[in-house]
Design an enzyme around this catalytic site. Structure first.
Site, PDB file in Angstrom:
ATOM      1  N   PRO A  10       0.822  -1.214   0.018  1.00 30.14           N
ATOM      2  CA  PRO A  10      -0.002  -0.007  -0.071  1.00 30.14           C
ATOM      3  C   PRO A  10       0.853   1.352   0.026  1.00 30.14           C
ATOM      4  O   PRO A  10       1.847   1.387   0.829  1.00 30.14           O
ATOM      5  CB  PRO A  10      -0.642  -0.202   1.194  1.00 30.14           C
ATOM      6  CG  PRO A  10      -0.792  -1.613   1.637  1.00 30.14           C
ATOM      7  CD  PRO A  10       0.295  -2.037   1.316  1.00 30.14           C
ATOM      8  N   ASN A  11       0.280   2.285  -0.730  1.00 32.08           N
ATOM      9  CA  ASN A  11       0.987   3.507  -0.740  1.00 32.08           C
ATOM     10  C   ASN A  11       2.264   3.701  -1.593  1.00 32.08           C
ATOM     11  O   ASN A  11       2.741   4.656  -1.656  1.00 32.08           O
ATOM     12  CB  ASN A  11       1.104   4.404   0.529  1.00 32.08           C
ATOM     13  CG  ASN A  11      -0.265   4.640   0.998  1.00 32.08           C
ATOM     14  OD1 ASN A  11      -1.369   4.900   0.323  1.00 32.08           O
ATOM     15  ND2 ASN A  11      -0.663   3.975   2.223  1.00 32.08           N
ATOM     16  N   ARG A  18       5.187  10.901  -2.535  1.00 36.11           N
ATOM     17  CA  ARG A  18       4.890  10.566  -1.227  1.00 36.11           C
ATOM     18  C   ARG A  18       5.832  10.942  -0.285  1.00 36.11           C
ATOM     19  O   ARG A  18       6.937  10.371  -0.215  1.00 36.11           O
ATOM     20  CB  ARG A  18       4.358   9.118  -1.238  1.00 36.11           C
ATOM     21  CG  ARG A  18       3.953   8.758   0.328  1.00 36.11           C
ATOM     22  CD  ARG A  18       3.843   7.400   0.583  1.00 36.11           C
ATOM     23  NE  ARG A  18       3.336   6.964   1.690  1.00 36.11           N
ATOM     24  CZ  ARG A  18       3.542   6.027   2.452  1.00 36.11           C
ATOM     25  NH1 ARG A  18       4.070   5.014   1.867  1.00 36.11           N
ATOM     26  NH2 ARG A  18       3.066   5.850   3.812  1.00 36.11           N
ATOM     27  N   TYR A  23      10.487   8.929   2.221  1.00 40.18           N
ATOM     28  CA  TYR A  23      10.749   8.131   1.380  1.00 40.18           C
ATOM     29  C   TYR A  23      11.703   8.299   0.069  1.00 40.18           C
ATOM     30  O   TYR A  23      11.899   7.442  -0.714  1.00 40.18           O
ATOM     31  CB  TYR A  23       9.262   7.660   0.730  1.00 40.18           C
ATOM     32  CG  TYR A  23       8.552   7.222   2.030  1.00 40.18           C
ATOM     33  CD1 TYR A  23       8.431   5.983   2.538  1.00 40.18           C
ATOM     34  CD2 TYR A  23       7.382   7.855   2.345  1.00 40.18           C
ATOM     35  CE1 TYR A  23       7.785   5.428   3.597  1.00 40.18           C
ATOM     36  CE2 TYR A  23       6.663   7.536   3.576  1.00 40.18           C
ATOM     37  CZ  TYR A  23       6.741   6.096   3.966  1.00 40.18           C
ATOM     38  OH  TYR A  23       6.024   5.825   5.239  1.00 40.18           O
ATOM     39  N   ASN A  73       8.392  -5.111  -0.204  1.00 36.74           N
ATOM     40  CA  ASN A  73       8.085  -4.293   0.723  1.00 36.74           C
ATOM     41  C   ASN A  73       6.526  -3.946   1.148  1.00 36.74           C
ATOM     42  O   ASN A  73       5.852  -3.696   0.319  1.00 36.74           O
ATOM     43  CB  ASN A  73       8.435  -2.638   0.166  1.00 36.74           C
ATOM     44  CG  ASN A  73       8.291  -1.488   1.028  1.00 36.74           C
ATOM     45  OD1 ASN A  73       7.479  -1.776   2.000  1.00 36.74           O
ATOM     46  ND2 ASN A  73       9.110  -0.479   0.643  1.00 36.74           N
ATOM     47  N   ALA A  76       2.774  -0.725   5.355  1.00 35.36           N
ATOM     48  CA  ALA A  76       2.139  -0.578   6.767  1.00 35.36           C
ATOM     49  C   ALA A  76       1.731  -2.006   6.990  1.00 35.36           C
ATOM     50  O   ALA A  76       1.305  -2.281   8.193  1.00 35.36           O
ATOM     51  CB  ALA A  76       1.068   0.428   6.771  1.00 35.36           C
ATOM     52  N   GLU A  97      12.641  -8.847   3.105  1.00 33.76           N
ATOM     53  CA  GLU A  97      11.781  -7.492   3.343  1.00 33.76           C
ATOM     54  C   GLU A  97      12.339  -6.170   3.425  1.00 33.76           C
ATOM     55  O   GLU A  97      13.587  -6.185   4.060  1.00 33.76           O
ATOM     56  CB  GLU A  97      11.054  -7.755   4.866  1.00 33.76           C
ATOM     57  CG  GLU A  97      10.196  -6.767   5.022  1.00 33.76           C
ATOM     58  CD  GLU A  97       9.562  -6.993   6.693  1.00 33.76           C
ATOM     59  OE1 GLU A  97       8.997  -5.812   7.094  1.00 33.76           O
ATOM     60  OE2 GLU A  97       9.386  -8.098   7.011  1.00 33.76           O
ATOM     61  N   HIS A  99      12.332  -1.742   3.608  1.00 32.33           N
ATOM     62  CA  HIS A  99      11.559  -0.610   3.957  1.00 32.33           C
ATOM     63  C   HIS A  99      12.466   0.332   3.450  1.00 32.33           C
ATOM     64  O   HIS A  99      13.502   0.544   3.910  1.00 32.33           O
ATOM     65  CB  HIS A  99      11.054  -0.523   5.356  1.00 32.33           C
ATOM     66  CG  HIS A  99      10.139  -1.672   5.891  1.00 32.33           C
ATOM     67  ND1 HIS A  99       8.727  -1.457   5.420  1.00 32.33           N
ATOM     68  CD2 HIS A  99      10.505  -2.812   6.213  1.00 32.33           C
ATOM     69  CE1 HIS A  99       8.245  -2.666   5.921  1.00 32.33           C
ATOM     70  NE2 HIS A  99       9.187  -3.337   6.188  1.00 32.33           N
ATOM     71  N   ARG A 106      11.006   5.947  13.704  1.00 32.99           N
ATOM     72  CA  ARG A 106       9.749   6.466  13.446  1.00 32.99           C
ATOM     73  C   ARG A 106       8.904   6.291  14.624  1.00 32.99           C
ATOM     74  O   ARG A 106       9.230   5.874  15.602  1.00 32.99           O
ATOM     75  CB  ARG A 106       9.144   5.878  12.126  1.00 32.99           C
ATOM     76  CG  ARG A 106      10.092   6.519  10.986  1.00 32.99           C
ATOM     77  CD  ARG A 106       9.614   6.215   9.618  1.00 32.99           C
ATOM     78  NE  ARG A 106       8.304   6.874   9.489  1.00 32.99           N
ATOM     79  CZ  ARG A 106       7.599   6.598   8.369  1.00 32.99           C
ATOM     80  NH1 ARG A 106       7.751   5.567   7.629  1.00 32.99           N
ATOM     81  NH2 ARG A 106       6.619   7.291   8.226  1.00 32.99           N
TER      82      ARG A 106
END
Length: 144
Positions: A10-11, A18, A23, A73, A76, A97, A99, A106
Site C-alpha cells: 500500500p501507498n 509521497r 521516502y 516491501n 504498513a 523484506e 523498507h 519513526r
C-alpha cells in the site's frame, strides 16, 4: 529465464511524490530499473507488482511460487498484515523484506513487523538502495 518477484504494498505506487523527506524522490519505476539492472547478469527478469490491497498481494504471491525469490516491501502491512504473513509462510523461496525508511526511528507503532521473522533478511532505512542490496543478497542466497 528465471523470474524475481518485486512486490510493493500500500501507498508505494506513489513513491517520488509521497513524503519525499521520508521516502525519497525515487519512483517505483526507478526502483524497478535498479533491481532489474542488479540481477540482469544472472539472467533474471524482474516481475514488479504494487497493490494497495492485501488480498491482491496475497494472490500475486500465491501465483508466484515458481519465481526464484522475492523482494517485498509490505509498507504498513508489516504491522498487521496477518493474511499476508500466512501467505509468506507458504512462499517456497527466499525473500527479503525492505523498507525505505528506518522504521525504528519513526513512530512506535512501526517498530514491529509481523512478517520479518519469516524473511530471509530485512533491510531498512537505506532508501531505494535497500532494494539493490536486497537483490544482491538474493543473488548470493540463490544458487546459480
Amino acid at each position: 529465464m528465471d523470474e524475481l518477484l518485486l512486490m510493493n504494498g500500500p501507498n508505494l505506487g506513489i513513491l517520488g511524490k509521497r513524503e519525499v523527506e521520508v521516502y525519497g524522490t525515487s519512483t517505483l519505476a526507478d526502483i524497478e530499473a535498479l533491481v532489474a539492472a542488479e540481477v540482469a547478469g544472472r539472467g533474471w527478469r524482474v516481475t514488479s507488482v504494487q497493490h494497495d490491497c492485501e488480498g491482491e498481494l496475497i494472490r500475486t504471491l500465491q501465483d508466484s511460487y515458481d519465481t526464484v525469490g522475492a523482494i517485498i516491501n509490505p509498507g504498513a502491512l508489516m504491522i498487521a498484515g496477518w493474511s499476508l504473513r500466512d501467505a509468506l509462510a507458504n512462499y517456497p523461496r527466499p525473500w527479503i523484506e525492505v523498507h525505505l525508511s528506518n522504521v525504528w526511528a519513526r513512530e512506535q507503532f512501526r517498530h514491529e513487523s509481523v512478517l520479518a521473522p519469516l524473511a530471509t533478511g530485512v533491510i531498512v532505512g537505506l532508501g531505494a538502495d535497500g532494494y539493490r542490496l536486497a537483490a544482491q543478497a538474493l543473488l548470493h542466497q540463490i544458487p546459480a
